[in-house]
Design an enzyme around this catalytic site. Structure first.
Site, PDB file in Angstrom:
ATOM      1  N   GLY A 222       0.838  -1.017  -0.091  1.00  0.00           N
ATOM      2  CA  GLY A 222       0.118   0.037   0.133  1.00  0.00           C
ATOM      3  C   GLY A 222       0.708   1.338  -0.091  1.00  0.00           C
ATOM      4  O   GLY A 222       0.470   2.366  -0.760  1.00  0.00           O
ATOM      5  N   GLU A 244      11.505  -4.114 -11.037  1.00  0.00           N
ATOM      6  CA  GLU A 244      11.568  -5.616 -10.921  1.00  0.00           C
ATOM      7  C   GLU A 244       9.918  -6.091 -11.146  1.00  0.00           C
ATOM      8  O   GLU A 244       9.402  -6.438 -12.137  1.00  0.00           O
ATOM      9  CB  GLU A 244      11.602  -6.205  -9.540  1.00  0.00           C
ATOM     10  CG  GLU A 244      11.585  -7.820  -9.405  1.00  0.00           C
ATOM     11  CD  GLU A 244      11.648  -7.927  -7.886  1.00  0.00           C
ATOM     12  OE1 GLU A 244      12.895  -8.137  -7.538  1.00  0.00           O
ATOM     13  OE2 GLU A 244      10.680  -8.341  -7.229  1.00  0.00           O
ATOM     14  N   GLY A 342      13.585  -8.498  -4.446  1.00  0.00           N
ATOM     15  CA  GLY A 342      14.785  -7.562  -4.915  1.00  0.00           C
ATOM     16  C   GLY A 342      15.007  -6.445  -4.007  1.00  0.00           C
ATOM     17  O   GLY A 342      15.823  -5.495  -4.464  1.00  0.00           O
TER      18      GLY A 342
END
Length: 444
Positions: A222, A244, A342
């Site tokens: 969020g 990513e 990532g």
């Protein structure tokens, strides 16, 4: 196009015939997100009594896995997962799947260098085009390495899979052993969660740090999504995207004309991503759209590649932060909840980028069983995994403020982080920091 020895049969068979290829002891790969097979998975589950010691790698399951549901005592199938969805987390809690520690950007190299066996890979793909190519859709990640390394490659044809533009998203029929027909189930969606007031407060602080021409990476959640909403409302323009995960918020920025990518050095003028998870509207936007480029994850997540672009802004969530600046973003004690993903690679890549900024954001508190608790703590919960080390931290943000930890001593860090905590917990945190000699007696 993915490199793989050609001359394969590419025969169409039934899902049941494809599942019959699996032998006890085989290693299978289901890919990730909506590339995971459904028709094959159901057919394999129906064979469970004939099989044992079948191992399956997967990631971010977007639907229940029939093989998991059919084998609640784990007598036939063992699942190994690169990153958990909510469904995967529940199965891990039940002891039915196991996490594989990783940096997501390194996984292709794991397949090519360290994973010894990949007997059968089964991935979803769009129907073959006029040139004889199947398209794996907006999920490249480590799939090129899976296709290269698989002894047998099966594609499950899915009419709803949107063909996208990418460096390695197409597979020629000569590289495929078998195809099976999937069903017409729509692709699973992951709409943005409604932002809370805390999310918006954090987003307002981060949005003030984003300038025209910045290159964005946004994680799941969020708070990062709230940042993209605020950018839509601001005057920021000429943004780039190198990420990513491509989510709805970033796609909405593109549709609003805020994204040009013209100030990028790497993939100039393009939206670079490795996989997309979002709404149907986002998937439709990507279909045959050459403004977007889907790359394998080693071409999006490695810090040296991230740093090729100037003014990279990386925005990611965490769930717990200690007074040294360590961020635990993937576990709750010994209970695994998601994955490294990532995060740490983009934190490092953004720092190495000229003018780059990394933001780790969190709400100051959370509730458990009706009790409010602080996410900022003296010590991480025992068993918690450090996702971003203290030495890598740059900006940390809660609804109570933002601090940059680069170049700060341990006492300075502790003081700054305590200032980000909910006011109800600051006195106790200060007392604990003095008692453990993290800060001098009269520092706080």
């Amino acid at each position: 196009m993915i490199n793989r020895s050609g001359g394969r049969a590419c025969r169409e068979i039934t899902p049941e015939a494809a599942a019959a290829l699996v032998k006890p002891g085989d290693w299978l790969d289901y890919g990730a997100t909506f590339n995971q097979p459904d028709a094959f998975d159901r057919a394999l589950a129906a064979r469970k009594t004939e099989l044992h010691d079948v191992s399956i790698r997967n990631c971010l399951s977007m639907r229940p896995r029939a093989t998991l549901e059919a084998d609640p005592e784990r007598r036939h199938f063992a699942f190994y997962n690169w990153h958990f969805s909510g469904y995967d987390r529940k199965k891990h809690d039940a002891g039915l799947t196991h996490y594989i520690p990783c940096h997501l950007g390194e996984i292709p190299d794991y397949y090519r260098r360290f994973i010894d066996r990949l007997d059968i890979a089964i991935l979803k793909a769009s129907p073959m085009d006029a040139e004889g190519y199947f398209n794996l859709g907006p999920v490249s990640i480590w799939h090129p390495a899976v296709v290269e390394r698989a002894t047998t490659l099966i594609l499950e044809i899915t009419p709803d899979m949107p063909p996208v533009v990418g460096t390695h998203v197409r597979v020629h029929r000569d590289q495929v052993d078998y195809i099976i027909q999937g069903d017409d189930t729509p692709m699973p969606e992951l709409p943005n969660a409604e932002a809370s007031e805390v999310d918006r407060a954090v987003a307002r602080l981060i949005a003030t740090e984003i300038e025209d021409g910045a290159c964005l990476q946004v994680g799941i959640g969020g708070m990062p999504n709230a940042v993209t909403t605020l950018l839509l409302e601001s005057g920021v323009r000429d943004l780039g995207i190198h990420t990513e995960m491509l989510n709805d918020g970033l796609v909405e920025l593109y549709r609003a004309g805020r994204v040009s990518g013209l100030r990028k050095s790497f993939d100039q003028g393009l939206v670079t991503y490795s996989f997309c998870l979002g709404s149907r509207a986002s998937y439709d936007t990507l279909r045959h759209n050459d403004d977007f480029l889907c790359r394998p994850v080693e071409e999006t997540n490695m810090p040296d590649i991230i740093a090729r672009n100037d003014r990279v802004v990386a925005i990611n969530n965490t769930t717990q932060l200690d007074l040294q600046g360590q961020a635990a973003s993937e576990s709750d004690g010994h209970r695994h909840i998601s994955g490294t993903g990532g995060q740490s690679q983009f934190v490092r890549g953004a720092y190495a980028s000229k003018g780059g900024k990394s933001f780790i954001c969190l709400a100051s508190t959370y509730e458990r069983r009706g009790e409010r608790r602080s996410r900022i703590v003296l010590d991480l919960t025992p068993g918690n995994v450090v996702t971003t080390p203290r030495s890598d931290q740059m900006f940390v943000v809660t609804e109570y403020g933002m601090v940059n930890l680069k170049g700060r001593s341990v006492p300075e860090r502790a003081k700054a982080i305590i200032g980000l905590a909910h006011p109800d917990y600051r006195e106790e945190l200060s007392r604990e920091a003095r008692a453990r000699r993290i800060v001098p007696p009269h520092f706080l």
